[in-house]
Design a protein around this motif. Structure first.
Motif: not given
Length: 185
Positions: A81-85, A138-141
């Motif tokens: 999850g961290k790597a994906l974010r 949007f992706l950042i939010f």
């Protein structure tokens, strides 16, 4: 900052004649300016680099979970999850300079002697750059606020969550239970 920097160098390139009237570089500085812009707008290559790095993290962890889960000792990899974010944030960050360069270039090109060559779909390109900027924001939010979004979202289909929990329980069926220091022994 990128919009202002590109607009400034467009102005300088016009005053110092870095480009010919057809828009091709006529000096070393024009070639250098285009190569720097090319580096920052190459989002396709950056996407593949980020995808490759993420795959080096995701694939081994996922395979480990599946293989260990078949014998009942699988644990959900926490770092996926961290790597994906982080991957999404890095790519969204790379889209911002791409669109900022496009906005500055399409807006500032009108004031150059070679801007007459590129006029047909300039407005549509400008709107596309603005849409890329909104998509990046949007992706950042979503990436930074995903917990709050999930908490506020009403998940009406609890069957999927129950099915995933059941599959995970199967993958962890032989996992030893860890006793807490706070529990009574």
């Amino acid at each position: 900052m990128t919009v202002h920097t590109v607009a400034f160098f467009l102005f300088v390139s016009e005053k110092l004649s870095w480009f010919a009237e057809n828009g091709k570089p006529s000096s070393v500085y024009g070639h250098y300016f285009l190569s720097v812009l090319g580096f920052f707008i190459d989002v396709k290559t950056e996407f593949y680099i980020i995808l490759s790095v993420f795959s080096f993290i995701f694939v081994p962890m996922s395979l480990s979970y599946v293989v260990c889960g078949l014998v009942g000792l699988g644990r959900i990899p926490v770092n996926i999850g961290k790597a994906l974010r982080i991957s999404i944030l890095i790519y969204a960050k790379s889209l911002l300079p791409f669109s900022a360069i496009g906005i500055a270039f399409l807006g500032g090109i009108s004031f150059t002697k070679w801007g007459k060559e590129i006029h047909t779909f300039r407005f549509l390109y400008l709107i596309s750059c603005l849409l890329v900027t909104l998509f990046s924001l949007f992706l950042i939010f979503v990436t930074t606020s995903w917990r709050e979004i999930l908490i506020k979202a009403d998940i009406s289909d609890k069957k999927i969550i129950k099915m995933l929990k059941k599959k995970n329980d199967f993958m962890m069926r032989k996992e030893p239970k860890i006793k807490s220091r706070l529990s009574d022994e």
